[in-house]
Design a protein around this motif. Structure first.
Motif, PDB file in Angstrom:
ATOM      1  N   PRO A 146       0.845  -1.200   0.000  1.00  0.00           N
ATOM      2  CA  PRO A 146       0.000   0.000   0.000  1.00  0.00           C
ATOM      3  C   PRO A 146       0.878   1.247   0.000  1.00  0.00           C
ATOM      4  CG  PRO A 146       0.088  -0.940   2.207  1.00  0.00           C
ATOM      5  CD  PRO A 146       0.871  -1.861   1.314  1.00  0.00           C
ATOM      6  N   ALA A 158       1.452   5.147   1.016  1.00  0.00           N
ATOM      7  CA  ALA A 158       1.062   6.190   1.958  1.00  0.00           C
ATOM      8  C   ALA A 158       1.430   7.561   1.400  1.00  0.00           C
ATOM      9  CB  ALA A 158       1.749   5.963   3.301  1.00  0.00           C
ATOM     10  N   SER A 171      -1.134   8.395   7.457  1.00  0.00           N
ATOM     11  CA  SER A 171      -1.568   7.287   6.595  1.00  0.00           C
ATOM     12  C   SER A 171      -0.610   6.115   6.699  1.00  0.00           C
ATOM     13  CB  SER A 171      -1.701   7.752   5.147  1.00  0.00           C
ATOM     14  OG  SER A 171      -0.478   8.241   4.635  1.00  0.00           O
ATOM     15  N   LEU A 210      -1.567   2.379   8.277  1.00  0.00           N
ATOM     16  CA  LEU A 210      -1.378   1.161   7.486  1.00  0.00           C
ATOM     17  C   LEU A 210      -0.458   0.183   8.214  1.00  0.00           C
ATOM     18  CD1 LEU A 210      -1.046   2.815   3.989  1.00  0.00           C
ATOM     19  CD2 LEU A 210      -2.834   1.201   4.651  1.00  0.00           C
ATOM     20  N   ARG A 235      -2.175  -1.742  10.787  1.00  0.00           N
ATOM     21  CA  ARG A 235      -3.013  -2.810  10.257  1.00  0.00           C
ATOM     22  C   ARG A 235      -2.189  -4.037   9.849  1.00  0.00           C
ATOM     23  NH1 ARG A 235      -8.443  -2.039   8.784  1.00  0.00           N
ATOM     24  NH2 ARG A 235      -9.294  -0.518  10.254  1.00  0.00           N
ATOM     25  N   LEU A 258       5.772  -0.457   3.068  1.00  0.00           N
ATOM     26  CA  LEU A 258       4.915   0.566   2.479  1.00  0.00           C
ATOM     27  C   LEU A 258       5.668   1.275   1.366  1.00  0.00           C
ATOM     28  CD1 LEU A 258       3.608   2.301   5.744  1.00  0.00           C
ATOM     29  CD2 LEU A 258       2.473   0.482   4.463  1.00  0.00           C
ATOM     30  N   LEU A 292      -5.323   4.540  -2.767  1.00  0.00           N
ATOM     31  CA  LEU A 292      -5.799   4.838  -1.415  1.00  0.00           C
ATOM     32  C   LEU A 292      -5.945   6.343  -1.197  1.00  0.00           C
ATOM     33  CD1 LEU A 292      -3.751   2.294   0.741  1.00  0.00           C
ATOM     34  CD2 LEU A 292      -6.021   2.020  -0.284  1.00  0.00           C
TER      35      LEU A 292
END
Length: 272
Positions: free
Chosen positions: A27, A29, A34, A38, A41, A46, A224
């Protein structure tokens, strides 16, 4: 990330690209909050997204206008406990030496990967940038992107030619955003000796399907960030219409806790 942990972290990041059947879902950021959310989670690696960096300061994306802003974000995120790969457009220069200087700076602040795109420019020039970066900062994972599908017509011969050249120059992985056809994805996996990164598309294959095709890295790019903007617009439209906004809304305290966690880690590092 300290100098003592930089090399093992880089090795760990590379290893995430060599798990058959389990691609790295990366993902992207756009700021500290952000990235921290993430990471909370469970994402141990990243990326950043150049569109968000550019949009945040009102500059164009993909036009080498955000070098210092990209470095500033990398400085903010690179010392965190997750592994960081930085979207650096084309390296913000046509001079391989200047791109190498950028790579040195990213490595120094804790980044373990860099994404370099060719923008359909000369293959030899992009290969020279890759070779220069790998010679100077061998531990930095270079993800070499070709824009044959993103900006061009998806010519398969040109795509493979470019990817082969970038791999020979030392690229650790290759990236073909806009490539969504399962047959063509499988063909690139079969014909290029490097982990293939694709950009996730809601209209394309799912992550499990991409795994079955042999893809080793799935980036979310600016998705995102754009979804976050969309959620904000949807929320204000609901409020204006007298409706209660739906979706997930972290509380004020939850967002503040992300910053407190950083302060606690910084304090521990200074006294440890």
């Amino acid at each position: 990330m300290t100098a003592e942990t930089a090399e093992p972290a880089a090795t760990s990041f590379a290893g995430l690209h060599h798990r058959p059947g389990e691609p790295l879902l990366l993902p992207n950021a756009w700021d500290h909050a952000s990235a921290a959310a993430l990471a909370a989670r469970g994402f141990s690696a990243l990326g950043t997204t150049s569109l968000a960096v550019a949009a945040a300061v009102g500059l164009p994306d993909g036009e080498a206008a955000t070098r210092e802003h990209t470095l500033r974000l990398a400085l903010t995120l690179g010392s965190e406990p997750y592994l960081l790969s930085v979207d650096a457009e084309d390296g913000f220069s046509d001079d391989p030496a200047e791109v190498t200087g950028l790579a040195h700076q990213l490595w120094a602040v804790g980044a373990v990967g860099i994404n370099l795109e060719d923008g359909l420019g000369p293959t030899a020039l992009h290969a020279a940038k890759i070779a220069a970066v790998k010679a100077a900062v061998p531990g930095l994972f270079v993800n070499a992107r070709t824009d044959t599908y993103w900006l061009g017509d998806g010519d398969e011969t040109d795509t493979l030619r470019r990817l082969d050249a970038y791999r020979q120059a030392g690229a650790d992985g290759v990236f073909v955003p806009g490539l969504t056809d399962p047959g063509r994805i499988a063909d690139v996996v079969r014909r290029v000796d490097a982990p293939l990164n694709v950009l996730y598309s809601p209209a394309g294959p799912t992550v499990p399907q991409l795994a079955d095709l042999g893809v080793r890295r799935v980036s979310l790019g600016s998705l995102l960030y754009r979804r976050a903007l969309g959620a904000a617009l949807d929320a204000v439209a609901d409020i204006a219409a007298g409706r209660v906004p739906g979706g997930t809304t972290p509380s004020y305290d939850e967002v503040c806790a992300l910053e407190r966690n950083v302060s606690a880690r910084a304090s521990a590092n200074s006294t440890g």
